[in-house]
Design a protein around this motif. Structure first.
Motif, PDB file in Angstrom:
ATOM      1  N   PRO A 135      11.836  11.889  -9.108  1.00  0.00           N
ATOM      2  CA  PRO A 135      10.501  11.386  -8.792  1.00  0.00           C
ATOM      3  C   PRO A 135      10.333  11.268  -7.284  1.00  0.00           C
ATOM      4  CG  PRO A 135      11.655   9.948 -10.372  1.00  0.00           C
ATOM      5  CD  PRO A 135      12.667  10.887  -9.779  1.00  0.00           C
ATOM      6  N   ARG A 138       4.945  11.468  -6.711  1.00  0.00           N
ATOM      7  CA  ARG A 138       4.142  10.306  -7.037  1.00  0.00           C
ATOM      8  C   ARG A 138       4.638   9.046  -6.316  1.00  0.00           C
ATOM      9  NH1 ARG A 138       0.232  11.524 -10.357  1.00  0.00           N
ATOM     10  NH2 ARG A 138       1.365  13.043 -11.597  1.00  0.00           N
ATOM     11  N   PRO A 139       5.954   8.847  -6.151  1.00  0.00           N
ATOM     12  CA  PRO A 139       6.370   7.718  -5.299  1.00  0.00           C
ATOM     13  C   PRO A 139       5.778   7.779  -3.892  1.00  0.00           C
ATOM     14  CG  PRO A 139       8.216   8.413  -6.626  1.00  0.00           C
ATOM     15  CD  PRO A 139       7.095   9.391  -6.915  1.00  0.00           C
ATOM     16  N   LEU A 140       5.694   8.981  -3.311  1.00  0.00           N
ATOM     17  CA  LEU A 140       5.063   9.079  -1.990  1.00  0.00           C
ATOM     18  C   LEU A 140       3.588   8.711  -2.080  1.00  0.00           C
ATOM     19  CD1 LEU A 140       6.636  12.276  -0.367  1.00  0.00           C
ATOM     20  CD2 LEU A 140       6.753   9.947   0.520  1.00  0.00           C
ATOM     21  N   GLN A 141       2.938   9.078  -3.193  1.00  0.00           N
ATOM     22  CA  GLN A 141       1.510   8.762  -3.347  1.00  0.00           C
ATOM     23  C   GLN A 141       1.282   7.283  -3.644  1.00  0.00           C
ATOM     24  OE1 GLN A 141       0.806  11.598  -6.494  1.00  0.00           O
ATOM     25  NE2 GLN A 141      -0.329  12.978  -5.157  1.00  0.00           N
ATOM     26  N   ASN A 142       2.241   6.666  -4.350  1.00  0.00           N
ATOM     27  CA  ASN A 142       2.009   5.301  -4.808  1.00  0.00           C
ATOM     28  C   ASN A 142       2.991   4.270  -4.254  1.00  0.00           C
ATOM     29  OD1 ASN A 142      -0.264   5.977  -6.386  1.00  0.00           O
ATOM     30  ND2 ASN A 142       1.054   6.666  -8.039  1.00  0.00           N
ATOM     31  N   SER A 143       4.221   4.260  -4.779  1.00  0.00           N
ATOM     32  CA  SER A 143       5.130   3.154  -4.467  1.00  0.00           C
ATOM     33  C   SER A 143       5.431   3.021  -2.979  1.00  0.00           C
ATOM     34  CB  SER A 143       6.444   3.303  -5.230  1.00  0.00           C
ATOM     35  OG  SER A 143       6.197   3.408  -6.613  1.00  0.00           O
ATOM     36  N   LEU A 144       5.347   4.144  -2.243  1.00  0.00           N
ATOM     37  CA  LEU A 144       5.652   4.081  -0.817  1.00  0.00           C
ATOM     38  C   LEU A 144       4.393   4.150   0.046  1.00  0.00           C
ATOM     39  CD1 LEU A 144       8.737   6.458  -0.958  1.00  0.00           C
ATOM     40  CD2 LEU A 144       8.791   3.983  -0.652  1.00  0.00           C
ATOM     41  N   ALA A 145       3.221   4.005  -0.610  1.00  0.00           N
ATOM     42  CA  ALA A 145       1.943   4.231   0.077  1.00  0.00           C
ATOM     43  C   ALA A 145       1.692   3.264   1.224  1.00  0.00           C
ATOM     44  CB  ALA A 145       0.795   4.161  -0.928  1.00  0.00           C
ATOM     45  N   ALA A 146       2.367   2.108   1.223  1.00  0.00           N
ATOM     46  CA  ALA A 146       2.127   1.123   2.274  1.00  0.00           C
ATOM     47  C   ALA A 146       2.813   1.486   3.576  1.00  0.00           C
ATOM     48  CB  ALA A 146       2.610  -0.247   1.821  1.00  0.00           C
ATOM     49  N   ASN A 147       3.696   2.478   3.530  1.00  0.00           N
ATOM     50  CA  ASN A 147       4.527   2.794   4.680  1.00  0.00           C
ATOM     51  C   ASN A 147       3.954   3.861   5.592  1.00  0.00           C
ATOM     52  OD1 ASN A 147       7.593   1.708   4.393  1.00  0.00           O
ATOM     53  ND2 ASN A 147       6.581   1.872   2.407  1.00  0.00           N
ATOM     54  N   ARG A 148       4.227   3.710   6.868  1.00  0.00           N
ATOM     55  CA  ARG A 148       4.156   4.851   7.757  1.00  0.00           C
ATOM     56  C   ARG A 148       5.530   5.503   7.649  1.00  0.00           C
ATOM     57  NH1 ARG A 148       4.889   5.467  12.907  1.00  0.00           N
ATOM     58  NH2 ARG A 148       5.293   3.268  13.229  1.00  0.00           N
ATOM     59  N   ALA A 288       8.117   0.105   6.716  1.00  0.00           N
ATOM     60  CA  ALA A 288       8.285  -1.154   5.988  1.00  0.00           C
ATOM     61  C   ALA A 288       9.517  -1.120   5.089  1.00  0.00           C
ATOM     62  CB  ALA A 288       7.035  -1.451   5.169  1.00  0.00           C
ATOM     63  N   VAL A 289       9.656  -0.083   4.319  1.00  0.00           N
ATOM     64  CA  VAL A 289      10.702  -0.065   3.293  1.00  0.00           C
ATOM     65  C   VAL A 289      12.087   0.173   3.877  1.00  0.00           C
ATOM     66  CG1 VAL A 289      10.566   2.409   2.738  1.00  0.00           C
ATOM     67  CG2 VAL A 289      11.170   0.770   0.947  1.00  0.00           C
ATOM     68  N   VAL A 292      15.217   4.920   2.085  1.00  0.00           N
ATOM     69  CA  VAL A 292      15.215   5.121   0.640  1.00  0.00           C
ATOM     70  C   VAL A 292      15.905   6.447   0.371  1.00  0.00           C
ATOM     71  CG1 VAL A 292      13.828   5.453  -1.446  1.00  0.00           C
ATOM     72  CG2 VAL A 292      13.044   3.890   0.329  1.00  0.00           C
TER      73      VAL A 292
ATOM     74  N   LYS B  30      -6.206   5.775   2.356  1.00  0.00           N
ATOM     75  CA  LYS B  30      -5.696   5.972   0.997  1.00  0.00           C
ATOM     76  C   LYS B  30      -6.594   5.328  -0.049  1.00  0.00           C
ATOM     77  CE  LYS B  30      -0.982   6.854   2.272  1.00  0.00           C
ATOM     78  NZ  LYS B  30       0.340   6.314   2.559  1.00  0.00           N
ATOM     79  N   SER B 295      18.375   4.515  -4.146  1.00  0.00           N
ATOM     80  CA  SER B 295      18.945   3.383  -3.442  1.00  0.00           C
ATOM     81  C   SER B 295      18.088   3.001  -2.246  1.00  0.00           C
ATOM     82  CB  SER B 295      20.368   3.767  -3.011  1.00  0.00           C
ATOM     83  OG  SER B 295      20.759   3.076  -1.883  1.00  0.00           O
ATOM     84  N   ILE B 313      -2.503  -1.364  -2.771  1.00  0.00           N
ATOM     85  CA  ILE B 313      -3.191  -0.085  -2.557  1.00  0.00           C
ATOM     86  C   ILE B 313      -3.508   0.574  -3.896  1.00  0.00           C
ATOM     87  CG2 ILE B 313      -2.901   2.280  -1.673  1.00  0.00           C
ATOM     88  CD1 ILE B 313      -1.184   1.101   0.582  1.00  0.00           C
TER      89      ILE B 313
END
Lengths: 427, 427
Positions: A135, A138-148, A288-289, A292, B30, B295, B313
């Protein structure tokens, strides 16, 4: 009930059918309705298949899918540029949602496809186009969307990773390892797209467009494959605490986008160095994250099928619950890609020199004059007039490195420059 | 414009504010509209804050958020069971969408929360509740949706992973390493929830509910913490090629769900063994995708903030483009959790025995009588009447192992049974 049309019943297509059959109850629960494979486009409906297909489902006429009003979702698994691209556009024109595993088409024509999809109010999903079942889209589109996102390092091509692993573990030459990869079904009979880095280039282009919200013209990506990696390079790398991997790199900064695919020395204790065989890996850094890292089998029938079916489920849920989703990519930003000549990196250089006094001094002088400083030098005694000389430089802009190299080539005492490979010390 | 109300401005809350400030343009692009932090609930509005907050935003009255008709999304970052649960339910009742990082509330009350959310037509997102910034909740819902997940192994608690890393790398005792973790801000002054495994239990409960589409009562999860791990255990593990990790395990089969949290020996060359310090890791196996490993930093202001803002978001996009999404979890399935007594595993056993002839024979006989076979035995010479004896068994049902242990305890030549730790050979 939603109806699916599949274009192509090769390796991935058969995997998709298998997964949809074996997990049908599970899938029904997730989608809230049944999914039916209505038609599958093949070249020859009489050919023996490895999956059970109901009579009447196979067709040799693309129009039975592309122009069939009963079909809601078209799953494109033909691969290659044409007719895949043409078929996708025609299906969208006819109001069908699209799932595709086609990195080439998405990398080259994503912009036109997404534009047309928004016009026609349909969805386009392509999780399977990068890193098989891993995956990442979609993680780039969603779960990581808050990050630069600041940088992405990927091992995105399973074939070359398998070849490099074989070379490293079994001391095989590139040619031997490629042959083995072909025997195992990991490499095509024409391996160009994989071994010359194009496949990885399409994939890093797709990841960049999502991570950095800008379309990148894949023609502008610097690409270098693994054909020239010698077994000696792998050995010297090991000796110095590195592993050679084909890296796909995309870093974003105020200066622009640094995007490239090339073999690189990776420190042996870095996670990326531990990704072997046909496994893929995406390692990224967001503001932020932090770091990963994700890894999974990067290709093959079931892993890629997993991603395709996930996309089918996703779109079906959206249709069933009446949602739409479009990639929101701002294509107006300038594609300010940094020329690799301007990128700083350490370099590994393997030369053959004539074993005479003063040769090292001459080489060192050229480097010094070009402001290239050396981090380490390895010279082995050989019973030969020509000896290998291995150097690793400190970080230096590529243009200065290559200027030095061209001058060193002219030295009488230098027989050949065998290898120049980037060293990614600070991943 | 969409308006956000945040409950709590501690570590994670401040991270959320920081990320929303520094990536506001990116986020606007976004979502397609502006996000405004309308109100933040705090205990003391006069306290100095590490982030810039506009005047009038802080409030000490929860009603300014929960009952405020201007607020679209409530972000719960108080943690703990109450008043967090009560506030979430009240916000849903008032038609607000929910983002939460609260694993305890989701693990214990997810069922009621999701039911109420569906009734009131609002969304609940909780990516931050497991493994900080690591994308795992939504990948399980989407990218991996085509799979029958077979097993999940997680290192889900950063505090204990940090403690175990310190013990292993710096030869510190549990107490010393815990103190260090507290100094570093990785462990609370009351570390019970982390070191006794409850935190990891909440998290594996949440992952199981998504992976296996069934609600699990967290009270039924077997939980064992790391308080009893001695530095000797870590040393012996190393000697035998293992690393001790606090694993959260959930395996699904026709027999039922095997779900548990306990310290375990992990083979030193397995990816999970290489996850150190406060990093978390989820390693899973799906029938289609095969192995997937991810990870990232498992906690902390910015990584957890990254997941919270991603959820904000996601929900905002859905509101703006008029979509809804509900966790589709079939809670009617029987929670058929396998009793750990019935689970087969290898075991590491460290005993102190009196150094007399025949003691090993007596112990071996007891194991043999209980059908426990030994894989390896390590006995070190000591200048002491009491010597350590270290055993690793082959795979055996826990009930037989513990029956043997209780018999061995009764032997006159056995001084003490110091440790019994599961060995996960086949992850």
């Amino acid at each position: 009930m939603l109806k699916i049309g599949i274009l192509g019943l090769g390796t991935v297509g058969s995997g998709v059918v298998k997964i949809m059959q074996q997990n049908s109850v599970n899938i029904h629960n997730k989608v809230g309705t049944d999914l039916k494979i209505e038609k599958i486009l093949v070249n020859n409906i009489n050919k023996e298949r490895i999956v059970d297909i109901e009579p009447g489902v196979l067709t040799e006429n693309e129009s039975d899918i592309l122009d069939n009003p009963a079909i809601d979702i078209v799953v494109e698994l033909i691969g290659g540029e044409e007719p895949a691209y043409k078929y996708i556009m025609r299906a969208i024109e006819n109001g069908k949602h699209i799932v595709t595993a086609n990195k080439l088409v998405i990398a080259k024509h994503g912009k036109e496809i997404f534009k047309k999809a928004e016009e026609k109010n349909v969805q386009v999903s392509y999780e399977a186009s990068v890193a098989g079942g891993l995956p990442i889209i979609r993680p780039l589109q969603n779960s990581l969307a808050a990050n630069r996102i600041e940088k992405i390092y990927g091992i995105l091509n399973g074939t070359t990773n398998y070849i490099l692993t074989k070379m490293s573990e079994d001391n095989q030459s590139f040619e031997e390892a490629l042959l083995k990869a072909q025997e195992m079904g990991y490499a095509e009979s024409d391996p160009t797209s994989d071994v010359d880095g194009y496949d990885a280039a399409y994939k890093i282009t797709i990841l960049s467009s999502l991570a950095y919200q800008r379309f990148v013209d894949v023609e502008n990506v610097y690409v270098e494959g693994i054909r020239n990696i010698a077994i000696d390079d792998i050995k010297f790398a090991k000796e110095m605490g590195y592993v050679i991997k084909l890296l796909a790199i995309a870093k974003n900064s105020d200066e622009g986008l640094d995007i490239r695919v090339h073999p690189a020395f990776v420190p042996e204790n870095h996670t990326l160095a531990m990704i072997n065989n046909t496994y893929n890996c995406v390692y990224l850094h967001g503001d932020a994250v932090g770091e990963v890292m994700s890894s999974a089998e990067g290709a093959g029938q079931m892993p890629t099928g997993s991603a395709v079916v996930a996309d089918i489920i996703y779109i079906s849920k959206n249709i069933n619950y009446n949602k739409q989703e479009y990639p929101k990519i701002d294509s107006c930003q300038k594609n300010n890609i940094i020329d690799t000549k301007e990128i700083e990196s350490s370099f590994y250089i393997r030369l053959s020199v004539f074993d005479k006094p003063g040769v090292m001094a001459k080489i060192a002088k050229i480097f010094g004059d070009n402001n290239v400083s050396l981090a380490s030098v390895l010279q082995k005694e050989r019973l030969n007039p020509v000896v290998p000389l291995v150097l690793i430089t400190h970080s230096v802009k590529e243009k200065y490195l290559y200027k030095s190299i061209s001058e060193i080539k002219e030295l009488e005492d230098v027989n050949d420059i065998n290898s120049v490979i980037r060293v990614e010390k600070h991943i």
